[in-house]
Design a protein around this motif. Structure first.
Motif, short mmCIF file in Angstrom:
data_model
loop_
_atom_site.label_atom_id
_atom_site.label_comp_id
_atom_site.label_asym_id
_atom_site.label_seq_id
_atom_site.Cartn_x
_atom_site.Cartn_y
_atom_site.Cartn_z
N GLU A 1 0.81 -1.22 0.00
CA GLU A 1 0.00 0.00 0.00
C GLU A 1 0.84 1.27 0.00
O GLU A 1 0.33 2.36 -0.27
N HIS A 2 2.12 1.15 0.30
CA HIS A 2 3.01 2.32 0.33
C HIS A 2 3.73 2.55 -1.00
O HIS A 2 4.36 3.59 -1.18
N THR A 3 3.67 1.58 -1.89
CA THR A 3 4.38 1.69 -3.17
C THR A 3 3.77 2.78 -4.03
O THR A 3 2.55 2.87 -4.16
N VAL A 4 4.62 3.61 -4.61
CA VAL A 4 4.19 4.63 -5.55
C VAL A 4 4.35 4.08 -6.97
O VAL A 4 5.46 3.72 -7.38
N PHE A 5 3.24 4.02 -7.69
CA PHE A 5 3.25 3.55 -9.07
C PHE A 5 3.24 4.76 -10.01
O PHE A 5 2.46 5.71 -9.79
N ILE A 6 4.07 4.71 -11.03
CA ILE A 6 4.19 5.81 -11.98
C ILE A 6 4.05 5.27 -13.40
O ILE A 6 4.68 4.27 -13.75
N ALA A 7 3.23 5.93 -14.21
CA ALA A 7 3.13 5.60 -15.63
C ALA A 7 4.06 6.53 -16.41
O ALA A 7 4.08 7.73 -16.18
N ASN A 8 4.81 5.95 -17.33
CA ASN A 8 5.87 6.70 -18.01
C ASN A 8 6.06 6.15 -19.42
O ASN A 8 5.54 5.10 -19.77
N HIS A 9 6.82 6.89 -20.24
CA HIS A 9 7.21 6.47 -21.60
C HIS A 9 5.97 6.41 -22.50
O HIS A 9 5.49 5.34 -22.88
N PHE A 10 5.49 7.59 -22.89
CA PHE A 10 4.25 7.70 -23.66
C PHE A 10 4.53 7.96 -25.14
O PHE A 10 5.32 8.83 -25.49
N SER A 11 3.85 7.22 -26.00
CA SER A 11 3.82 7.54 -27.42
C SER A 11 2.69 8.53 -27.68
O SER A 11 1.65 8.49 -27.01
N HIS A 12 2.87 9.41 -28.67
CA HIS A 12 1.81 10.37 -28.98
C HIS A 12 0.56 9.65 -29.47
O HIS A 12 -0.55 10.19 -29.39
N ASN A 13 0.70 8.42 -29.97
CA ASN A 13 -0.45 7.70 -30.53
C ASN A 13 -1.52 7.40 -29.49
O ASN A 13 -2.71 7.49 -29.76
N GLY A 14 -1.08 7.03 -28.28
CA GLY A 14 -2.05 6.71 -27.23
C GLY A 14 -2.13 7.77 -26.15
O GLY A 14 -2.68 7.54 -25.07
N LEU A 15 -1.61 8.95 -26.46
CA LEU A 15 -1.50 10.00 -25.46
C LEU A 15 -2.83 10.74 -25.27
O LEU A 15 -3.62 10.89 -26.19
N LEU A 16 -3.04 11.21 -24.06
CA LEU A 16 -4.16 12.08 -23.70
C LEU A 16 -3.58 13.29 -22.97
O LEU A 16 -2.44 13.25 -22.49
N PRO A 17 -4.33 14.39 -22.85
CA PRO A 17 -3.87 15.49 -22.00
C PRO A 17 -3.55 14.99 -20.59
O PRO A 17 -4.13 14.01 -20.11
N TYR A 18 -2.64 15.68 -19.93
CA TYR A 18 -2.12 15.22 -18.64
C TYR A 18 -3.25 14.92 -17.64
O TYR A 18 -3.25 13.86 -16.99
N GLU A 19 -4.21 15.82 -17.53
CA GLU A 19 -5.31 15.63 -16.56
C GLU A 19 -6.15 14.40 -16.93
O GLU A 19 -6.65 13.70 -16.05
N ASP A 20 -6.30 14.14 -18.22
CA ASP A 20 -7.06 12.97 -18.65
C ASP A 20 -6.31 11.68 -18.33
O ASP A 20 -6.92 10.66 -17.99
N LEU A 21 -4.99 11.71 -18.44
CA LEU A 21 -4.19 10.55 -18.05
C LEU A 21 -4.34 10.26 -16.56
O LEU A 21 -4.40 9.11 -16.14
#
Length: 290
Positions: A251-271
């Protein structure tokens, strides 16, 4: 430990270099976190993860002094992660280190070493050390372990570099792609790019480790694809659950999503809404273990 994201895009950048799609136009107009350069990160300002074509710009933008850099971890030889045309510039005439200065050591797979080979015999300020999956190496006081990445999958009939995917099938790769677990003083960071869902061997090794920070490949973004070699949001959520279940995270682990292609990208708030259990990386983002 501190993890700093220098670049958070896939090979084409965001906005992509030659693209005028809606997503790239938005990134150009919005700026800020929507501008993503090619992949790279730093651990405590000491260990470099990836060496992409944007590394020189990262050095200038973030005030980094690579004359004091001695350790670079490379996962595979795609040019957005291993721009070896610059990585060899550690000696005259490109640099003028002290005669007895500690060399820059590049850690990576067999192919990384082969591509560096033309310089290794003539440049005493550049060294290579091959990393073997699941063997832990001490680097500048850190414990670094390479894990096997499901990436650069070969469909030509090649039978080198086998890897068992999470579906139980064996795939063959063009090279022995890797990703890294970095540990020091009881803290740990898993930097998992570029890879699809982790292999059974990876999961067995990571079980019970309760990693502090896990940065995970999200190249496909909101797209759901059958492609083997990268993950997207749905894969990230599934991997998060698997890692929690085996005790690699808690429960303490911080998960981060990274390495985005523009093909599947959304605006930051939408991500952020798409991946509520993850922090969304951006260029210049820093995060520390507790």
């Amino acid at each position: 430990m501190e993890l700093m994201f220098l670049g958070t895009a896939a090979a084409e950048g965001a906005p992509a270099v030659f693209c005028d799609c809606e997503k790239c136009r938005y990134a150009r107009e919005k700026g800020g976190k929507e501008i993503r350069t090619r992949s790279g990160a730093m651990i405590d300002g000491k260990i470099k993860l990836d060496f992409c074509p944007d590394t020189y710009m990262h050095m200038l933008k973030y005030g980094l002094d690579f004359s004091k850099l001695h350790s670079i971890l490379i996962g595979h030889t795609h040019s957005d992660h291993f721009y070896y045309f610059d990585i060899h510039r550690t000696a005259a005439p490109d640099a003028h280190p002290d005669h007895d200065a500690q060399p820059v050591t590049v850690y990576g797979n067999e192919r990384v070493g082969k591509l560096l080979a033309p310089w290794l015999n003539t440049n005493k300020h550049l060294k290579f050390q091959r990393m073997i999956p699941f063997e832990t190496v001490e680097i500048e006081g850190y414990r670094v372990t390479a894990l096997e990445a499901v990436h650069v999958v070969d469909k030509s009939g090649n039978t080198e570099y086998p890897v068992v995917f999470s579906d139980g099938k064996t795939y063959y790769r063009q090279e022995e792609a890797l990703f890294y677990l970095i540990e020091k003083d009881g803290a740990s960071i898993l930097y998992a790019h570029d890879t699809d869902e982790f292999t059974p061997a990876d999961m067995e090794f990571l079980a019970g480790k309760k990693i502090d920070i896990i940065s995970m490949d999200c190249t496909n973004g909101y797209l759901e694809m059958d492609y083997i070699g990268h993950m997207g949001a749905k894969d990230n959520e599934r991997m998060r659950e698997r890692l929690l279940q085996c005790g690699a995270a808690d429960e303490h682990t911080v998960f981060i999503a990274n390495h985005f292609s523009h093909n599947g990208l959304l605006p930051y708030e939408d991500l952020e809404m798409l991946l509520p259990d993850f922090k969304i990386s951006y260029d210049g983002m820093k995060i520390s273990t507790k």
